[in-house]
Scaffold this active site. Structure first.
Site, PDB file in Angstrom:
ATOM      1  N   ARG A 121     -16.733 -35.863 -64.564  1.00 39.26           N
ATOM      2  CA  ARG A 121     -16.604 -35.020 -65.782  1.00 39.26           C
ATOM      3  C   ARG A 121     -17.918 -34.846 -66.531  1.00 39.26           C
ATOM      4  NH1 ARG A 121     -11.419 -37.748 -66.425  1.00 39.26           N
ATOM      5  NH2 ARG A 121      -9.890 -36.374 -65.478  1.00 39.26           N
ATOM      6  N   LYS A 143     -26.879 -22.258 -67.242  1.00 40.54           N
ATOM      7  CA  LYS A 143     -25.898 -21.627 -66.348  1.00 40.54           C
ATOM      8  C   LYS A 143     -25.986 -22.320 -64.991  1.00 40.54           C
ATOM      9  CE  LYS A 143     -25.335 -16.960 -68.157  1.00 40.54           C
ATOM     10  NZ  LYS A 143     -25.543 -15.524 -67.898  1.00 40.54           N
ATOM     11  N   GLU A 185     -38.055 -11.392 -62.731  1.00 44.71           N
ATOM     12  CA  GLU A 185     -37.422 -11.959 -63.938  1.00 44.71           C
ATOM     13  C   GLU A 185     -38.444 -12.024 -65.084  1.00 44.71           C
ATOM     14  OE1 GLU A 185     -34.172 -12.344 -64.028  1.00 44.71           O
ATOM     15  OE2 GLU A 185     -33.413 -13.239 -62.173  1.00 44.71           O
ATOM     16  N   LYS A 227     -36.506 -16.744 -73.300  1.00 47.81           N
ATOM     17  CA  LYS A 227     -35.177 -17.191 -72.870  1.00 47.81           C
ATOM     18  C   LYS A 227     -34.632 -18.253 -73.809  1.00 47.81           C
ATOM     19  CE  LYS A 227     -32.025 -18.290 -69.299  1.00 47.81           C
ATOM     20  NZ  LYS A 227     -31.665 -18.251 -67.888  1.00 47.81           N
ATOM     21  N   GLU A 237     -23.005 -16.853 -74.032  1.00 45.01           N
ATOM     22  CA  GLU A 237     -22.975 -15.412 -73.757  1.00 45.01           C
ATOM     23  C   GLU A 237     -21.761 -14.718 -74.361  1.00 45.01           C
ATOM     24  OE1 GLU A 237     -24.689 -14.294 -69.902  1.00 45.01           O
ATOM     25  OE2 GLU A 237     -23.244 -12.662 -69.865  1.00 45.01           O
ATOM     26  N   ARG A 241     -26.841 -12.848 -75.346  1.00 44.05           N
ATOM     27  CA  ARG A 241     -27.347 -13.425 -74.094  1.00 44.05           C
ATOM     28  C   ARG A 241     -27.152 -12.492 -72.904  1.00 44.05           C
ATOM     29  NH1 ARG A 241     -27.106 -19.603 -71.589  1.00 44.05           N
ATOM     30  NH2 ARG A 241     -28.112 -19.008 -69.642  1.00 44.05           N
ATOM     31  N   ASN A 245     -29.151 -10.258 -68.485  1.00 39.56           N
ATOM     32  CA  ASN A 245     -28.621  -9.738 -67.218  1.00 39.56           C
ATOM     33  C   ASN A 245     -29.091  -8.326 -66.910  1.00 39.56           C
ATOM     34  OD1 ASN A 245     -26.950 -11.877 -66.157  1.00 39.56           O
ATOM     35  ND2 ASN A 245     -25.775 -11.621 -68.030  1.00 39.56           N
ATOM     36  N   HIS A 248     -28.907  -7.012 -63.377  1.00 41.28           N
ATOM     37  CA  HIS A 248     -28.072  -7.916 -62.575  1.00 41.28           C
ATOM     38  C   HIS A 248     -26.752  -7.277 -62.157  1.00 41.28           C
ATOM     39  CE1 HIS A 248     -31.092 -10.703 -63.917  1.00 41.28           C
ATOM     40  NE2 HIS A 248     -30.537 -11.726 -63.330  1.00 41.28           N
ATOM     41  N   HIS A 252     -26.635  -7.886 -58.495  1.00 40.63           N
ATOM     42  CA  HIS A 252     -25.643  -8.763 -57.865  1.00 40.63           C
ATOM     43  C   HIS A 252     -24.827  -7.990 -56.832  1.00 40.63           C
ATOM     44  CE1 HIS A 252     -25.529 -12.062 -61.241  1.00 40.63           C
ATOM     45  NE2 HIS A 252     -26.531 -12.226 -60.408  1.00 40.63           N
ATOM     46  N   HIS A 265     -32.764 -12.711 -54.662  1.00 42.48           N
ATOM     47  CA  HIS A 265     -32.193 -12.424 -55.989  1.00 42.48           C
ATOM     48  C   HIS A 265     -33.174 -11.591 -56.819  1.00 42.48           C
ATOM     49  CE1 HIS A 265     -29.950 -12.975 -59.694  1.00 42.48           C
ATOM     50  NE2 HIS A 265     -31.048 -13.431 -60.276  1.00 42.48           N
TER      51      HIS A 265
HETATM   52  P1  NAD Z   1     -34.287 -20.304 -53.951  1.00 43.25           P
HETATM   53  O1  NAD Z   1     -33.820 -21.451 -54.703  1.00 43.25           O
HETATM   54  O2  NAD Z   1     -33.532 -19.890 -52.731  1.00 43.25           O
HETATM   55  O3  NAD Z   1     -35.811 -20.543 -53.566  1.00 43.25           O
HETATM   56  C1  NAD Z   1     -36.488 -19.554 -52.827  1.00 43.25           C
HETATM   57  C2  NAD Z   1     -37.065 -20.151 -51.516  1.00 43.25           C
HETATM   58  O4  NAD Z   1     -38.255 -20.866 -51.805  1.00 43.25           O
HETATM   59  C3  NAD Z   1     -36.148 -21.124 -50.807  1.00 43.25           C
HETATM   60  O5  NAD Z   1     -36.308 -20.974 -49.419  1.00 43.25           O
HETATM   61  C4  NAD Z   1     -36.690 -22.452 -51.273  1.00 43.25           C
HETATM   62  O6  NAD Z   1     -36.365 -23.511 -50.417  1.00 43.25           O
HETATM   63  C5  NAD Z   1     -38.171 -22.199 -51.286  1.00 43.25           C
HETATM   64  N1  NAD Z   1     -38.972 -23.002 -52.186  1.00 43.25           N
HETATM   65  C6  NAD Z   1     -38.640 -23.465 -53.412  1.00 43.25           C
HETATM   66  N2  NAD Z   1     -39.699 -24.036 -53.992  1.00 43.25           N
HETATM   67  C7  NAD Z   1     -40.722 -23.934 -53.118  1.00 43.25           C
HETATM   68  C8  NAD Z   1     -42.085 -24.312 -53.157  1.00 43.25           C
HETATM   69  N3  NAD Z   1     -42.615 -24.855 -54.250  1.00 43.25           N
HETATM   70  N4  NAD Z   1     -42.866 -24.078 -52.080  1.00 43.25           N
HETATM   71  C9  NAD Z   1     -42.316 -23.459 -50.995  1.00 43.25           C
HETATM   72  N5  NAD Z   1     -41.053 -23.047 -50.900  1.00 43.25           N
HETATM   73  C10 NAD Z   1     -40.267 -23.282 -51.962  1.00 43.25           C
HETATM   74  O7  NAD Z   1     -34.368 -18.993 -54.882  1.00 43.25           O
HETATM   75  P2  NAD Z   1     -34.877 -18.755 -56.367  1.00 43.25           P
HETATM   76  O8  NAD Z   1     -35.469 -17.415 -56.351  1.00 43.25           O
HETATM   77  O9  NAD Z   1     -35.643 -19.891 -56.874  1.00 43.25           O
HETATM   78  O10 NAD Z   1     -33.509 -18.726 -57.195  1.00 43.25           O
HETATM   79  C11 NAD Z   1     -32.532 -17.737 -56.957  1.00 43.25           C
HETATM   80  C12 NAD Z   1     -31.188 -18.281 -57.390  1.00 43.25           C
HETATM   81  O11 NAD Z   1     -31.234 -18.560 -58.797  1.00 43.25           O
HETATM   82  C13 NAD Z   1     -30.049 -17.312 -57.176  1.00 43.25           C
HETATM   83  O12 NAD Z   1     -28.963 -18.002 -56.629  1.00 43.25           O
HETATM   84  C14 NAD Z   1     -29.709 -16.833 -58.574  1.00 43.25           C
HETATM   85  O13 NAD Z   1     -28.368 -16.461 -58.710  1.00 43.25           O
HETATM   86  C15 NAD Z   1     -30.051 -18.036 -59.395  1.00 43.25           C
HETATM   87  N6  NAD Z   1     -30.366 -17.730 -60.799  1.00 43.25           N
HETATM   88  C16 NAD Z   1     -29.739 -18.476 -61.742  1.00 43.25           C
HETATM   89  C17 NAD Z   1     -30.037 -18.269 -63.068  1.00 43.25           C
HETATM   90  C18 NAD Z   1     -29.417 -19.150 -64.114  1.00 43.25           C
HETATM   91  O14 NAD Z   1     -29.539 -18.824 -65.308  1.00 43.25           O
HETATM   92  N7  NAD Z   1     -28.788 -20.244 -63.735  1.00 43.25           N
HETATM   93  C19 NAD Z   1     -30.968 -17.300 -63.441  1.00 43.25           C
HETATM   94  C20 NAD Z   1     -31.597 -16.563 -62.451  1.00 43.25           C
HETATM   95  C21 NAD Z   1     -31.280 -16.799 -61.118  1.00 43.25           C
HETATM   96  N1  GLY Z   2     -30.096 -15.381 -66.105  1.00 38.91           N
HETATM   97  C1  GLY Z   2     -29.176 -14.966 -67.098  1.00 38.91           C
HETATM   98  C2  GLY Z   2     -28.861 -16.017 -68.109  1.00 38.91           C
HETATM   99  O1  GLY Z   2     -29.328 -17.128 -68.028  1.00 38.91           O
HETATM  100  O2  GLY Z   2     -28.134 -15.754 -69.016  1.00 38.91           O
END
Ligand code: NAD
Ligand code: GLY
Length: 367
Positions: A121, A143, A185, A227, A237, A241, A245, A248, A252, A265
């Site tokens: 939890r 998130k 972003e 942010k 949100e 907030r 997006n 997005h 998405h 992404h």
């Molecule tokens: P990812 O986590 O897949 O990383 C991209 C690639 O880079 C992967 O292959 C990873 O293993 C590699 N990698 C990571 N760090 C590295 C480094 N220092 N050196 C070499 N390789 C490295 O993708 P991302 O772009 O970081 O994140 C995308 C994800 O984030 C999506 O799922 C998206 O929905 C999510 N997201 C969430 C929020 C939120 O608010 N929670 C906001 C934006 C995006």
């Molecule tokens: N990436 C959108 C949010 O964090 O609200």
């Protein structure tokens, strides 16, 4: 080592710091000051762990340390992998005092955060983002969650970390394509709320692509400031907030329709932001010159600006119809009043939306 930048996400008694700087993965004091008990479990993936797990572990001597290494990739952001995390945590008999550390990009961060929100939890959680995208966006704001075949990030929780530690040195090993995806972003923050930052990005985009350290730190700092302020005013949100997006709703849909991982992404968000700009122009908000200006910056950041031809209008409508922002069956869009000012509307005529969906490589050109 210069002092790190230290920002705050102001959420009352759940406020937390974001540390940004070079060499933070060698700073034991910062990391351990956010760990309560003796048990620590690092969650990473099979690309990032060989690069940085050893460094992180070296900071944690004296702790009861365990690790969970997930397979890499957006397609692995699944409930099955969350179940694997729970089982590994349970079989190591980790209790409520455990701290989970997410070491990786947004995929690892979102999954480790969701596991932290739900294991027993809720347990302590620290974000150590290693992609530009994660350092400017996903690690901040709480998130967490996973994808489902019918939609991105459809299952999850709001759950804030104890802190975010963004070591900019980790960006040295990031492939160009991933760095550029993070720039999408970064550009988003200029578009939704900060014209000066957008202007700065236009002048500094080559420095950023070439990984100039000062420019990257400036971009990460401004992005996190933007942010943090938005999250502080609307954590869950219920209003403002949603402007985070921008791009997005379309993005998405692109990611889901193309199969998770086929469009990054950030790439899908870049094209989605241009589609949102095109739609903003079509409803009489943004000028066509500004749409072209946005397209130019996205292109010069190495990002795609033409949506995939294979997605049909009905596929877009079906996927966008399941967006989390929708209310009572209407698709809610984040659009642009101007560069630097977002607006949210559900009032879009279907025939106008259709024009955007079929405008392809003509976006930014009056026709
Ligand atoms: P990812 O986590 O897949 O990383 C991209 C690639 O880079 C992967 O292959 C990873 O293993 C590699 N990698 C990571 N760090 C590295 C480094 N220092 N050196 C070499 N390789 C490295 O993708 P991302 O772009 O970081 O994140 C995308 C994800 O984030 C999506 O799922 C998206 O929905 C999510 N997201 C969430 C929020 C939120 O608010 N929670 C906001 C934006 C995006
Ligand atoms: N990436 C959108 C949010 O964090 O609200």
């Amino acid at each position: 080592m210069p002092n790190p930048i230290n920002l705050t996400v102001d959420l009352g008694d759940r406020s937390y710091p974001i540390y940004i700087g070079s060499g933070l993965l060698a700073d034991r004091q910062i990391l351990t000051s956010h760990i309560n008990g003796k048990q620590v479990c690092i969650i990473s993936n099979d690309v990032v762990a060989p690069l940085y797990l050893g460094k992180l572990k070296a900071l944690l001597s004296g702790y009861e340390l365990s690790e969970i290494i997930l397979p890499d990739g957006e397609a692995e952001k699944t409930l099955d992998n969350i179940a694997q995390i729970y089982d590994a945590l349970l079989s190591s008999r980790l209790d409520r005092n455990v701290t989970l550390i997410a070491l990786g990009g947004g995929v690892v961060g979102d999954m480790a955060g969701f596991a932290a929100a739900t294991y027993l939890r809720g347990v302590n959680f620290i974000q150590v983002p290693t992609t530009l995208l994660a350092q400017v966006d996903s690690s901040v704001g709480g998130k967490t969650g996973v994808n489902r075949p019918l939609g991105k990030n459809m299952v999850g929780a709001f759950y804030q970390p104890q802190c975010v530690i963004a070591d900019t040195d980790t960006l040295n090993t990031l492939p160009d394509k991933e760095l550029f995806a993070g720039l999408a972003e970064v550009i988003k923050y200029g578009l939704i709320n900060n014209l000066d930052f957008f202007n700065w990005l236009e002048s500094n985009i080559e420095n950023l692509k070439n990984r100039d350290v000062d420019s990257l730190i400036q971009a990460i700092k401004t992005s996190c400031e933007e942010k943090a302020a938005i999250v502080a005013s609307d954590e869950k949100e219920s209003g403002i907030r949603a402007i985070l997006n921008l791009g997005h709703t379309f993005g998405h849909a692109i990611e889901t329709a193309m199969g998770y991982g086929n469009w990054l992404h950030g790439e899908a968000v870049a094209t989605g932001m241009l589609m949102a700009a095109d739609l903003s122009w079509r409803i009489g908000k943004l000028t066509i010159e500004d749409v072209a200006r946005i397209k130019k910056l996205l292109k010069s950041a190495g990002l795609p600006v033409v949506p995939p031809e294979s997605i049909t209008n009905s596929e877009y409508l079906s996927l966008m119809g399941r967006d989390k922002k929708n209310i009572q069956g209407s698709i809610r869009f984040v659009l642009l009043e101007n560069i630097g000012k977002a607006l949210i509307t559900a009032d879009i005529a279907p025939e106008i939306l259709e024009m955007t969906l079929k405008s392809g490589n003509m976006m930014g050109e009056a026709s």
